[in-house]
Design a protein around this motif. Structure first.
Motif, PDB file in Angstrom:
ATOM      1  N   ASN A   1       0.850  -1.195   0.000  1.00 56.10           N
ATOM      2  CA  ASN A   1       0.000   0.000   0.000  1.00 56.10           C
ATOM      3  C   ASN A   1       0.877   1.233   0.000  1.00 56.10           C
ATOM      4  O   ASN A   1       1.747   1.352   0.856  1.00 56.10           O
ATOM      5  CB  ASN A   1      -0.864   0.053   1.271  1.00 56.10           C
ATOM      6  N   PHE A   2       0.657   2.145  -0.911  1.00 55.18           N
ATOM      7  CA  PHE A   2       1.318   3.456  -0.812  1.00 55.18           C
ATOM      8  C   PHE A   2       0.665   4.426  -1.784  1.00 55.18           C
ATOM      9  O   PHE A   2      -0.083   4.025  -2.678  1.00 55.18           O
ATOM     10  CB  PHE A   2       2.831   3.364  -1.049  1.00 55.18           C
ATOM     11  N   THR A   3       0.933   5.709  -1.556  1.00 53.27           N
ATOM     12  CA  THR A   3       0.461   6.710  -2.519  1.00 53.27           C
ATOM     13  C   THR A   3       1.644   7.544  -2.970  1.00 53.27           C
ATOM     14  O   THR A   3       2.610   7.729  -2.233  1.00 53.27           O
ATOM     15  CB  THR A   3      -0.587   7.663  -1.894  1.00 53.27           C
ATOM     16  N   ILE A   4       1.552   8.029  -4.179  1.00 52.22           N
ATOM     17  CA  ILE A   4       2.608   8.847  -4.762  1.00 52.22           C
ATOM     18  C   ILE A   4       2.016  10.230  -5.029  1.00 52.22           C
ATOM     19  O   ILE A   4       0.971  10.338  -5.666  1.00 52.22           O
ATOM     20  CB  ILE A   4       3.079   8.230  -6.104  1.00 52.22           C
ATOM     21  N   ASP A   5       2.668  11.275  -4.488  1.00 48.65           N
ATOM     22  CA  ASP A   5       2.174  12.634  -4.711  1.00 48.65           C
ATOM     23  C   ASP A   5       2.940  13.292  -5.838  1.00 48.65           C
ATOM     24  O   ASP A   5       4.000  12.849  -6.239  1.00 48.65           O
ATOM     25  CB  ASP A   5       2.325  13.464  -3.430  1.00 48.65           C
ATOM     26  N   LYS A   6       2.369  14.384  -6.283  1.00 47.21           N
ATOM     27  CA  LYS A   6       2.935  15.089  -7.437  1.00 47.21           C
ATOM     28  C   LYS A   6       4.269  15.764  -7.105  1.00 47.21           C
ATOM     29  O   LYS A   6       4.482  16.196  -5.986  1.00 47.21           O
ATOM     30  CB  LYS A   6       1.934  16.162  -7.865  1.00 47.21           C
ATOM     31  N   GLY A   7       5.147  15.814  -8.110  1.00 55.09           N
ATOM     32  CA  GLY A   7       6.320  16.664  -8.054  1.00 55.09           C
ATOM     33  C   GLY A   7       7.443  16.235  -7.141  1.00 55.09           C
ATOM     34  O   GLY A   7       8.261  17.049  -6.729  1.00 55.09           O
ATOM     35  N   ARG A   8       7.511  14.958  -6.788  1.00 59.42           N
ATOM     36  CA  ARG A   8       8.631  14.516  -5.952  1.00 59.42           C
ATOM     37  C   ARG A   8       9.383  13.401  -6.647  1.00 59.42           C
ATOM     38  O   ARG A   8       8.889  12.800  -7.602  1.00 59.42           O
ATOM     39  CB  ARG A   8       8.109  13.964  -4.638  1.00 59.42           C
ATOM     40  N   ILE A   9      10.572  13.093  -6.139  1.00 60.80           N
ATOM     41  CA  ILE A   9      11.298  11.940  -6.643  1.00 60.80           C
ATOM     42  C   ILE A   9      11.197  10.823  -5.602  1.00 60.80           C
ATOM     43  O   ILE A   9      11.618  11.001  -4.460  1.00 60.80           O
ATOM     44  CB  ILE A   9      12.787  12.256  -6.900  1.00 60.80           C
ATOM     45  N   TYR A  10      10.615   9.731  -5.980  1.00 59.44           N
ATOM     46  CA  TYR A  10      10.450   8.605  -5.077  1.00 59.44           C
ATOM     47  C   TYR A  10      11.487   7.535  -5.378  1.00 59.44           C
ATOM     48  O   TYR A  10      11.799   7.279  -6.540  1.00 59.44           O
ATOM     49  CB  TYR A  10       9.057   7.995  -5.240  1.00 59.44           C
ATOM     50  N   GLY A  11      12.008   6.927  -4.348  1.00 59.62           N
ATOM     51  CA  GLY A  11      12.984   5.859  -4.560  1.00 59.62           C
ATOM     52  C   GLY A  11      12.468   4.543  -4.002  1.00 59.62           C
ATOM     53  O   GLY A  11      12.031   4.489  -2.856  1.00 59.62           O
ATOM     54  N   PHE A  12      12.510   3.531  -4.833  1.00 55.28           N
ATOM     55  CA  PHE A  12      12.182   2.178  -4.381  1.00 55.28           C
ATOM     56  C   PHE A  12      13.494   1.514  -4.047  1.00 55.28           C
ATOM     57  O   PHE A  12      14.335   1.351  -4.920  1.00 55.28           O
ATOM     58  CB  PHE A  12      11.554   1.384  -5.524  1.00 55.28           C
ATOM     59  N   LEU A  13      13.653   1.106  -2.812  1.00 53.03           N
ATOM     60  CA  LEU A  13      14.924   0.545  -2.424  1.00 53.03           C
ATOM     61  C   LEU A  13      14.701  -0.854  -1.898  1.00 53.03           C
ATOM     62  O   LEU A  13      13.725  -1.113  -1.199  1.00 53.03           O
ATOM     63  CB  LEU A  13      15.505   1.443  -1.329  1.00 53.03           C
ATOM     64  N   GLY A  14      15.590  -1.751  -2.246  1.00 52.54           N
ATOM     65  CA  GLY A  14      15.438  -3.100  -1.725  1.00 52.54           C
ATOM     66  C   GLY A  14      16.503  -3.989  -2.316  1.00 52.54           C
ATOM     67  O   GLY A  14      17.054  -3.688  -3.368  1.00 52.54           O
ATOM     68  N   PRO A  15      16.818  -5.086  -1.616  1.00 50.09           N
ATOM     69  CA  PRO A  15      17.830  -5.999  -2.140  1.00 50.09           C
ATOM     70  C   PRO A  15      17.308  -6.670  -3.415  1.00 50.09           C
ATOM     71  O   PRO A  15      16.141  -6.534  -3.746  1.00 50.09           O
ATOM     72  CB  PRO A  15      18.002  -7.025  -1.021  1.00 50.09           C
ATOM     73  N   ASN A  16      18.187  -7.387  -4.096  1.00 48.84           N
ATOM     74  CA  ASN A  16      17.763  -8.068  -5.318  1.00 48.84           C
ATOM     75  C   ASN A  16      16.624  -9.029  -5.011  1.00 48.84           C
ATOM     76  O   ASN A  16      16.640  -9.705  -3.998  1.00 48.84           O
ATOM     77  CB  ASN A  16      18.924  -8.854  -5.930  1.00 48.84           C
ATOM     78  N   GLY A  17      15.646  -9.044  -5.903  1.00 46.88           N
ATOM     79  CA  GLY A  17      14.537  -9.991  -5.744  1.00 46.88           C
ATOM     80  C   GLY A  17      13.530  -9.570  -4.690  1.00 46.88           C
ATOM     81  O   GLY A  17      12.768 -10.376  -4.200  1.00 46.88           O
ATOM     82  N   ALA A  18      13.523  -8.277  -4.332  1.00 50.42           N
ATOM     83  CA  ALA A  18      12.592  -7.828  -3.289  1.00 50.42           C
ATOM     84  C   ALA A  18      11.208  -7.561  -3.840  1.00 50.42           C
ATOM     85  O   ALA A  18      10.260  -7.403  -3.083  1.00 50.42           O
ATOM     86  CB  ALA A  18      13.137  -6.570  -2.628  1.00 50.42           C
ATOM     87  N   GLY A  19      11.094  -7.513  -5.169  1.00 49.78           N
ATOM     88  CA  GLY A  19       9.790  -7.258  -5.771  1.00 49.78           C
ATOM     89  C   GLY A  19       9.649  -5.858  -6.346  1.00 49.78           C
ATOM     90  O   GLY A  19       8.557  -5.415  -6.620  1.00 49.78           O
ATOM     91  N   LYS A  20      10.786  -5.168  -6.507  1.00 50.39           N
ATOM     92  CA  LYS A  20      10.736  -3.799  -7.047  1.00 50.39           C
ATOM     93  C   LYS A  20      10.240  -3.796  -8.492  1.00 50.39           C
ATOM     94  O   LYS A  20       9.311  -3.084  -8.843  1.00 50.39           O
ATOM     95  CB  LYS A  20      12.133  -3.149  -7.005  1.00 50.39           C
ATOM     96  N   SER A  21      10.893  -4.613  -9.338  1.00 49.08           N
ATOM     97  CA  SER A  21      10.533  -4.625 -10.754  1.00 49.08           C
ATOM     98  C   SER A  21       9.111  -5.111 -10.956  1.00 49.08           C
ATOM     99  O   SER A  21       8.379  -4.559 -11.778  1.00 49.08           O
ATOM    100  CB  SER A  21      11.484  -5.524 -11.539  1.00 49.08           C
TER     101      SER A  21
END
Lengths: 288, 322
Positions: free
Chosen positions: B21-41
């Motif tokens: 669950n998350f929301t993304i607001d306008k005009g910011r840079i968000y970073g998805f961080l996690g080890p390999n295979g964490a489900g980012k892609s």
């Protein structure tokens, strides 16, 4: 759809697959035309066409193998599927680009009856109807090849499986002769066929009860019909298979000069079916 | 802008994304961080409509990515992990195709393609085949494709992997420039990158969101009391006697220094009080030289390790329960 159509067409012509396909088909039909029509003086071009249907079996898989397999391998399908275009238009764009490539040699064939006419008597109606049916037959083959290409990411598997299926289509008429003729044999074969369908349903739904109910109902229907009127089953399979023979529809026009509209309907509905299956197979991959 | 609700994706029995669950607001840079295979892609692929979710929904500007895909996809530009490039096309042909695919108007297309080529510095290679380009240039072509049409959200999956340091700096600068007008989401397993570029960090581990906050808050949150590291030229006993006279010390850990006769002390200080002067005078009175004094701060690195390892420990406990 237009963007994908244009890109595919350009790529077919740039990476030589399209050019080789066109040259191969035109060259082969040209040789047959020269031998049968010009040398032996046969006045029907349709006769030449019915002699070269087996060429489609070799040429079409080479045309269709990369349509979806290559995209999947190179991950370019990510671009297509995340763009604001529908999946249907992606599939249709690709399909029409392949049909366009196939249409080039078919258009060249349209000159051949005129060459015959210049030499003497020609039967233009039969010839052009045959060319139309030849074109539609090729379109059916392309839709089959496209579907098989969408199932895999290996072009080799796509080309071999397409060749296998088209070979089956080519041998279909001969296979019908091996079907049982007696009512009992047909009833058993039908029940066996139904069991396979029930197994497929089980495999897809993972639901024993639904598959078992389906199987019992189907087999019961076969048994009841057999007891009530066993004559219905005589030659059932070979009759049904004969109705679905793609090659027979074409040779009816080219050799027997019978143009049956139901043949056109069969071709067009098969094209529709395989385009639909292609869309479904891509959708399914996104969900599994 | 983007709302992700209860997103789950399972491959067979393996949960790749676990109720995110998350929301993304306008005009910011968000970073998805996690080890390999964490489900980012996987998460990114679902957000852009490439994959379907097993459960949950993604709303982009109020449009569900699965129910109204065309509307939703219009406001997203996506650069996947492997740039989706057609090798047999030239850079310009490819971008023209991408522009047409994104349904830009004919008169707009030419102009925008020229603009993005200038933006990502591709002028030198615009007529070359993509097949013949280096990895860095290919990445930029992919980025150009994502930027085309100036979508409101640009999603970049590991945009700097495989680039040389110079190119990494350039791409980061480009991302910052783009962030002035777009919302950007990027993923990475490299901390330095995320902490440098992003305003907001989401740490993902095993398909779960383990932390999400602004970069500063995340550091502060985990920072807690700062610690002091001292190297003293005195034996342990003497050091502890001197330290007992100084206040505000919560805990002191002693160890032998590398040189003989020295002691290393790590102090945890109450409420971030500054006791450096006090320490100096206390040791000076006893004529005990302080060889070095260092303030250590919890870095994002620690936060990341702590959070992702915590997760592993929980899993281990969970497994032993079974």
């Amino acid at each position: 759809m237009k963007a994908i159509y244009k890109r595919e067409l350009q790529s077919y012509l740039q990476n030589m697959t399209g050019c080789i396909f066109i040259a191969f088909l035109t060259g082969f039909v040209g040789i047959y035309f020269m031998a049968l029509n010009l040398n032996y003086g046969h006045p029907y071009f349709s006769y030449t066409l019915s002699g070269v249907t087996f060429i489609l079996m070799i040429a079409i898989p080479i045309l269709t193998m990369r349509s979806f397999a290559e995209d999947r391998k190179n991950k370019t399908d990510q671009l297509l599927l995340t763009s604001p275009v529908t999946l249907t238009s992606v599939v249709m764009g690709k399909y029409f680009s392949m049909v366009t490539i196939f249409a080039v040699p078919v258009l060249i064939f349209c000159f051949f009856p005129l060459i015959i006419k210049a030499q003497g008597t020609a039967y233009l109606k039969v010839d052009y109807c045959s060319i139309l049916m030849f074109f539609l037959l090729g379109c059916v083959y392309i839709s089959i090849g496209m579907f098989l290409s969408s199932l895999t990411e290996s072009q080799i598997i796509a080309v071999i499986s397409t060749f296998g299926v088209l070979l089956l289509v080519y041998l279909w008429d001969s296979l019908t002769h091996f079907m049982p003729t007696s009512a009992v044999g047909n009833a058993i074969a039908l029940a066996a066929f139904w069991t396979i369908i029930a197994l497929v349903v089980f495999e897809m739904m993972k639901n024993w009860i639904a598959a078992a109910i389906l199987e019992v109902v189907g087999v019961a229907a076969v048994v009841i019909t057999y007891v009530a009127k066993s004559s219905l089953f005589e030659n059932l399979l070979s009759n049904v298979m004969g109705k679905l023979s793609l090659i027979a529809v074409f040779t009816d026009v080219s050799d027997n000069h019978i143009f049956d509209i139901s043949g056109v309907v069969l071709y067009v509905s098969l094209i529709g079916l395989f385009i639909f299956l292609t869309i479904q197979s891509i959708q399914k991959r996104r969900w599994s | 802008m983007i709302e992700v609700k209860n997103l789950t994706k399972s491959y067979g029995s393996h949960l790749a994304v676990d109720h995110l669950n998350f929301t993304i607001d306008k005009g910011r840079i968000y970073g998805f961080l996690g080890p390999n295979g964490a489900g980012k892609s996987t998460t990114m692929n679902i957000m852009t409509g490439y994959l379907g979710a097993t459960e949950g929904e993604v709303l982009i500007d109020g449009h569900d990515i699965l129910k109204e895909p065309e509307e939703a996809k219009k406001s997203i530009g996506y650069l996947p992990e492997i740039p989706p490039l057609y090798m047999e096309m030239t850079v310009e042909e490819y971008l023209d195709f991408a522009a047409e695919l994104k349904k830009l108007k004919k008169e707009e297309r030419r102009k925008q393609v020229d603009q993005v080529i200038e933006l990502v510095k591709l002028e030198d290679v615009r007529h070359r085949l993509i097949r013949n380009l280096s990895k860095g240039y290919r990445q930029r072509v992919g980025l150009a494709q994502a930027v085309l049409g100036y979508p409101e959200v640009i999603i970049l999956d590991e945009p700097t992997v495989g680039l040389d340091p110079q190119q990494i700096i350039e791409i980061r600068q480009l991302i910052r420039d783009l962030a002035k007008e777009h919302t950007i989401i990027l993923s990475s397993h490299i901390l330095a990158e995320v902490s440098e570029v992003c305003d907001y960090i989401m740490i993902i581990s095993k398909g779960k969101l383990v932390a999400s906050d602004t970069t500063e808050n995340l550091e502060a949150l985990m920072g807690g009391a700062g610690s002091l590291e001292l190297l003293i030229k005195a034996p342990k006993e003497q050091t502890s006697v001197i330290l007992s006279k100084v206040g505000h010390i919560q805990r002191a850990d002693y160890a032998d220094g590398e040189e003989t006769g020295t002691t290393k002390v790590v102090l945890e200080v109450e409420n971030d009080a500054d006791i450096r002067e006090e320490l100096f005078f206390a040791f000076a009175e006893e004529k005990c030289p302080i060889l070095s004094m260092q303030r250590t701060k919890t870095t994002l690195e620690d936060v990341f390790l702590e959070l992702t390892q915590q997760n592993k420990e929980e899993d281990a406990n969970h497994e032993s329960d079974l």
